[in-house]
Design an enzyme around this catalytic site. Structure first.
Site, PDB file in Angstrom:
ATOM      1  N   LYS A  14       0.829  -1.213   0.000  1.00 58.09           N
ATOM      2  CA  LYS A  14       0.000   0.000   0.000  1.00 58.09           C
ATOM      3  C   LYS A  14       0.864   1.266   0.000  1.00 58.09           C
ATOM      4  O   LYS A  14       0.635   2.188  -0.784  1.00 58.09           O
ATOM      5  CB  LYS A  14      -0.932   0.026   1.232  1.00 58.09           C
ATOM      6  CG  LYS A  14      -1.885  -1.157   1.310  1.00 58.09           C
ATOM      7  CD  LYS A  14      -2.836  -1.066   2.499  1.00 58.09           C
ATOM      8  CE  LYS A  14      -2.192  -1.156   3.857  1.00 58.09           C
ATOM      9  NZ  LYS A  14      -1.567  -2.449   4.178  1.00 58.09           N
ATOM     10  N   ARG A  89     -10.433   0.273   7.612  1.00 53.83           N
ATOM     11  CA  ARG A  89      -9.972  -1.061   7.995  1.00 53.83           C
ATOM     12  C   ARG A  89     -11.073  -1.863   8.672  1.00 53.83           C
ATOM     13  O   ARG A  89     -10.832  -2.995   9.076  1.00 53.83           O
ATOM     14  CB  ARG A  89      -8.831  -0.899   8.989  1.00 53.83           C
ATOM     15  CG  ARG A  89      -7.478  -1.300   8.438  1.00 53.83           C
ATOM     16  CD  ARG A  89      -6.476  -1.001   9.535  1.00 53.83           C
ATOM     17  NE  ARG A  89      -5.293  -1.761   9.402  1.00 53.83           N
ATOM     18  CZ  ARG A  89      -4.187  -1.303   8.808  1.00 53.83           C
ATOM     19  NH1 ARG A  89      -4.151  -0.118   8.256  1.00 53.83           N
ATOM     20  NH2 ARG A  89      -3.120  -2.056   8.759  1.00 53.83           N
ATOM     21  N   ARG A 128      11.735  -6.369   5.670  1.00 55.62           N
ATOM     22  CA  ARG A 128      11.685  -4.952   6.003  1.00 55.62           C
ATOM     23  C   ARG A 128      12.041  -4.725   7.477  1.00 55.62           C
ATOM     24  O   ARG A 128      12.670  -3.735   7.831  1.00 55.62           O
ATOM     25  CB  ARG A 128      10.292  -4.382   5.711  1.00 55.62           C
ATOM     26  CG  ARG A 128      10.269  -2.864   5.857  1.00 55.62           C
ATOM     27  CD  ARG A 128       8.899  -2.274   5.612  1.00 55.62           C
ATOM     28  NE  ARG A 128       7.956  -2.695   6.628  1.00 55.62           N
ATOM     29  CZ  ARG A 128       6.656  -2.433   6.593  1.00 55.62           C
ATOM     30  NH1 ARG A 128       6.152  -1.767   5.576  1.00 55.62           N
ATOM     31  NH2 ARG A 128       5.875  -2.847   7.552  1.00 55.62           N
ATOM     32  N   ARG A 134      10.345  -0.598  12.706  1.00 54.48           N
ATOM     33  CA  ARG A 134       8.937  -0.650  13.117  1.00 54.48           C
ATOM     34  C   ARG A 134       8.741  -1.736  14.162  1.00 54.48           C
ATOM     35  O   ARG A 134       9.118  -2.883  13.948  1.00 54.48           O
ATOM     36  CB  ARG A 134       8.036  -0.895  11.889  1.00 54.48           C
ATOM     37  CG  ARG A 134       7.553   0.403  11.271  1.00 54.48           C
ATOM     38  CD  ARG A 134       6.680   0.190  10.063  1.00 54.48           C
ATOM     39  NE  ARG A 134       5.444  -0.538  10.315  1.00 54.48           N
ATOM     40  CZ  ARG A 134       4.433  -0.570   9.469  1.00 54.48           C
ATOM     41  NH1 ARG A 134       4.512   0.102   8.319  1.00 54.48           N
ATOM     42  NH2 ARG A 134       3.354  -1.264   9.743  1.00 54.48           N
ATOM     43  N   ARG A 145      -1.077  -9.429  12.909  1.00 49.97           N
ATOM     44  CA  ARG A 145      -1.608  -8.399  11.987  1.00 49.97           C
ATOM     45  C   ARG A 145      -2.348  -9.050  10.830  1.00 49.97           C
ATOM     46  O   ARG A 145      -3.401  -8.552  10.403  1.00 49.97           O
ATOM     47  CB  ARG A 145      -0.458  -7.555  11.435  1.00 49.97           C
ATOM     48  CG  ARG A 145       0.064  -6.510  12.411  1.00 49.97           C
ATOM     49  CD  ARG A 145       1.477  -6.085  12.087  1.00 49.97           C
ATOM     50  NE  ARG A 145       1.620  -5.318  10.866  1.00 49.97           N
ATOM     51  CZ  ARG A 145       2.793  -5.113  10.259  1.00 49.97           C
ATOM     52  NH1 ARG A 145       3.900  -5.618  10.767  1.00 49.97           N
ATOM     53  NH2 ARG A 145       2.848  -4.395   9.157  1.00 49.97           N
TER      54      ARG A 145
HETATM   55  P1  AP5 Z   1       4.682  -1.607   1.913  1.00 50.42           P
HETATM   56  O1  AP5 Z   1       4.473  -0.786   0.712  1.00 50.42           O
HETATM   57  O2  AP5 Z   1       5.275  -0.975   3.119  1.00 50.42           O
HETATM   58  O3  AP5 Z   1       3.314  -2.356   2.300  1.00 50.42           O
HETATM   59  P2  AP5 Z   1       2.093  -1.861   3.175  1.00 50.42           P
HETATM   60  O4  AP5 Z   1       0.900  -2.542   2.615  1.00 50.42           O
HETATM   61  O5  AP5 Z   1       2.096  -0.385   3.261  1.00 50.42           O
HETATM   62  O6  AP5 Z   1       2.509  -2.543   4.554  1.00 50.42           O
HETATM   63  P3  AP5 Z   1       2.345  -1.995   6.034  1.00 50.42           P
HETATM   64  O7  AP5 Z   1       3.205  -2.871   6.874  1.00 50.42           O
HETATM   65  O8  AP5 Z   1       2.540  -0.535   6.108  1.00 50.42           O
HETATM   66  O9  AP5 Z   1       0.836  -2.347   6.264  1.00 50.42           O
HETATM   67  P4  AP5 Z   1       0.008  -2.356   7.551  1.00 50.42           P
HETATM   68  O10 AP5 Z   1      -1.352  -2.313   7.035  1.00 50.42           O
HETATM   69  O11 AP5 Z   1       0.333  -3.471   8.454  1.00 50.42           O
HETATM   70  O12 AP5 Z   1       0.533  -1.066   8.351  1.00 50.42           O
HETATM   71  P5  AP5 Z   1      -0.111   0.339   8.688  1.00 50.42           P
HETATM   72  O13 AP5 Z   1       1.011   1.263   8.852  1.00 50.42           O
HETATM   73  O14 AP5 Z   1      -1.201   0.666   7.764  1.00 50.42           O
HETATM   74  O15 AP5 Z   1       5.545  -2.871   1.484  1.00 50.42           O
HETATM   75  C1  AP5 Z   1       5.998  -3.812   2.438  1.00 50.42           C
HETATM   76  C2  AP5 Z   1       7.400  -4.272   2.065  1.00 50.42           C
HETATM   77  O16 AP5 Z   1       7.361  -4.982   0.847  1.00 50.42           O
HETATM   78  C3  AP5 Z   1       8.389  -3.107   1.850  1.00 50.42           C
HETATM   79  O17 AP5 Z   1       9.636  -3.460   2.345  1.00 50.42           O
HETATM   80  C4  AP5 Z   1       8.408  -2.922   0.321  1.00 50.42           C
HETATM   81  O18 AP5 Z   1       9.635  -2.428  -0.125  1.00 50.42           O
HETATM   82  C5  AP5 Z   1       8.176  -4.368  -0.145  1.00 50.42           C
HETATM   83  N1  AP5 Z   1       7.450  -4.420  -1.422  1.00 50.42           N
HETATM   84  C6  AP5 Z   1       6.452  -3.608  -1.856  1.00 50.42           C
HETATM   85  N2  AP5 Z   1       6.015  -3.982  -3.070  1.00 50.42           N
HETATM   86  C7  AP5 Z   1       6.735  -5.072  -3.404  1.00 50.42           C
HETATM   87  C8  AP5 Z   1       6.742  -5.922  -4.568  1.00 50.42           C
HETATM   88  N3  AP5 Z   1       5.915  -5.720  -5.599  1.00 50.42           N
HETATM   89  N4  AP5 Z   1       7.612  -6.955  -4.579  1.00 50.42           N
HETATM   90  C9  AP5 Z   1       8.459  -7.186  -3.520  1.00 50.42           C
HETATM   91  N5  AP5 Z   1       8.524  -6.400  -2.422  1.00 50.42           N
HETATM   92  C10 AP5 Z   1       7.655  -5.364  -2.363  1.00 50.42           C
HETATM   93  O19 AP5 Z   1      -0.769   0.061  10.124  1.00 50.42           O
HETATM   94  C11 AP5 Z   1       0.005  -0.279  11.247  1.00 50.42           C
HETATM   95  C12 AP5 Z   1      -0.878  -0.444  12.464  1.00 50.42           C
HETATM   96  O20 AP5 Z   1      -1.517   0.799  12.788  1.00 50.42           O
HETATM   97  C13 AP5 Z   1      -2.037  -1.440  12.342  1.00 50.42           C
HETATM   98  O21 AP5 Z   1      -1.620  -2.755  12.621  1.00 50.42           O
HETATM   99  C14 AP5 Z   1      -3.019  -0.909  13.377  1.00 50.42           C
HETATM  100  O22 AP5 Z   1      -2.639  -1.278  14.668  1.00 50.42           O
HETATM  101  C15 AP5 Z   1      -2.845   0.598  13.253  1.00 50.42           C
HETATM  102  N6  AP5 Z   1      -3.786   1.175  12.267  1.00 50.42           N
HETATM  103  C16 AP5 Z   1      -3.449   1.781  11.084  1.00 50.42           C
HETATM  104  N7  AP5 Z   1      -4.547   2.173  10.420  1.00 50.42           N
HETATM  105  C17 AP5 Z   1      -5.598   1.820  11.190  1.00 50.42           C
HETATM  106  C18 AP5 Z   1      -7.008   1.924  11.029  1.00 50.42           C
HETATM  107  N8  AP5 Z   1      -7.539   2.483   9.923  1.00 50.42           N
HETATM  108  N9  AP5 Z   1      -7.805   1.428  12.007  1.00 50.42           N
HETATM  109  C19 AP5 Z   1      -7.278   0.870  13.125  1.00 50.42           C
HETATM  110  N10 AP5 Z   1      -5.954   0.720  13.336  1.00 50.42           N
HETATM  111  C20 AP5 Z   1      -5.118   1.195  12.372  1.00 50.42           C
HETATM  112 MG    MG Z   2       2.131   1.032   4.874  1.00 49.32          MG
END
Ligand code: AP5
Ligand code: MG
Length: 192
Positions: A14, A89, A128, A134, A145
Site C-alpha cells: 500500500k 480497515r 523490512r 517498526r 496483523r
Molecule cells: P509496503 O508498501 O510498506 O506495504 P504496506 O501494505 O504499506 O505494509 P504496512 O506494513 O505498512 O501495512 P500495515 O497495514 O500493516 O501497516 P499500517 O502502517 O497501515 O511494502 C511492504 C514491504 O514490501 C516493503 O519493504 C516494500 O519495499 C516491499 N514491497 C512492496 N512492493 C513489493 C513488490 N511488488 N515486490 C516485492 N517487495 C515489495 O498500520 C500499522 C498499524 O496501525 C495497524 O496494525 C493498526 O494497529 C494501526 N492502524 C493503522 N490504520 C488503522 C485503522 N484504519 N484502524 C485501526 N488501526 C489502524
Molecule cells: Mg504502509
C-alpha cells in the site's frame, strides 16, 4: 475530486504504490499508520494509546481513527485527490468515510484491492523488519496483523463491491508492473 482507497493486507504494498500514485497524480496521501507512528514518536496521548494496539497487531479503536481522519479531511481544500492508505480497515470505518466524503459532496472513486499471498507478505515484512525500526515488524506481531486483517478488515471488500468501486489488483510482481494495473484502474474509474 478523486478519492482512492488503497487496500490490502500488511505488506501488500500500500505504502509503496501510494508513492507511485503521488508521483503520477499528485494526490494527497493519508496513511493512518504513518499518522499514528508520528503521534507515537511525539509521545502524544493518542500515540500512547495507539502504541498498545499496534504492538499487539490489533486495530486502534474506530472512534479514535475516525476522529483523526475527520480532522485530516478539514485540511484538504483545493486538493485534486486523496489516497487513503490503511483506512478504512473496518466496516464501520468504511461507512464513516462515506458519510464524511458525502458531506463534502464527493465519494470514493476507486478501491484498489491489492492481493498478495500470506507467505509473500510474511517474507516481505520480515525482510523490512531488519531495517524499518517498526516495532510491529517481527514474526509474532506480523502473524497477528495478518489474522486481524482477515477477521476485521477483509469484510470491507464487500462494502466496496456493493458500491461498485472495488478493483482487484494482483500485488505480486514488479513494483512498476503492479503500478501499471493500478493506474489503469484509477484512470478507468476517474472517467466513468
Ligand atoms: P509496503 O508498501 O510498506 O506495504 P504496506 O501494505 O504499506 O505494509 P504496512 O506494513 O505498512 O501495512 P500495515 O497495514 O500493516 O501497516 P499500517 O502502517 O497501515 O511494502 C511492504 C514491504 O514490501 C516493503 O519493504 C516494500 O519495499 C516491499 N514491497 C512492496 N512492493 C513489493 C513488490 N511488488 N515486490 C516485492 N517487495 C515489495 O498500520 C500499522 C498499524 O496501525 C495497524 O496494525 C493498526 O494497529 C494501526 N492502524 C493503522 N490504520 C488503522 C485503522 N484504519 N484502524 C485501526 N488501526 C489502524
Ligand atoms: Mg504502509
Amino acid at each position: 475530486m478523486t478519492n482512492v482507497v488503497i487496500f490490502g493486507a500488511p505488506g501488500s504494498g500500500k505504502g509503496t504504490q501510494s508513492e507511485m500514485i503521488i508521483k503520477k497524480y499528485g494526490f494527497k496521501h493519508f496513511s493512518t499508520g504513518d499518522i499514528l507512528r508520528k503521534q507515537i514518536a511525539a509521545e502524544t496521548e493518542l500515540g500512547k494509546i495507539a502504541k498498545t494496539f499496534i504492538d499487539r497487531g490489533q486495530l486502534v479503536t474506530d472512534e479514535l481513527i475516525i476522529n483523526m481522519i475527520s480532522k485530516e479531511l478539514d485540511s484538504t481544500k483545493g486538493v485534486s485527490g486523496i489516497i487513503f492508505d490503511g483506512f478504512p480497515r473496518t466496516y464501520a470505518q468504511a461507512e464513516a468515510l462515506k458519510k464524511l466524503l458525502n458531506k463534502k459532496g464527493t465519494d470514493v472513486t476507486v478501491m484498489l484491492n491489492i492481493q498478495v499471498d500470506d507467505d509473500e507478505l510474511i517474507k516481505r515484512l520480515l525482510e523490512r523488519g531488519k531495517v524499518s525500526g517498526r516495532s510491529d515488524d517481527n514474526l509474532e506481531t506480523i502473524t497477528k496483523r495478518i489474522q486481524t486483517y482477515y477477521k476485521q478488515t477483509a469484510p470491507v471488500i464487500d462494502f466496496y463491491k456493493k458500491e461498485k468501486t472495488a478493483v482487484d489488483i494482483k500485488g505480486v510482481g514488479t513494483i512498476d508492473g503492479i503500478f501499471c494495473s493500478i493506474a489503469e484502474a484509477i484512470d478507468a474509474k476517474m472517467t466513468e
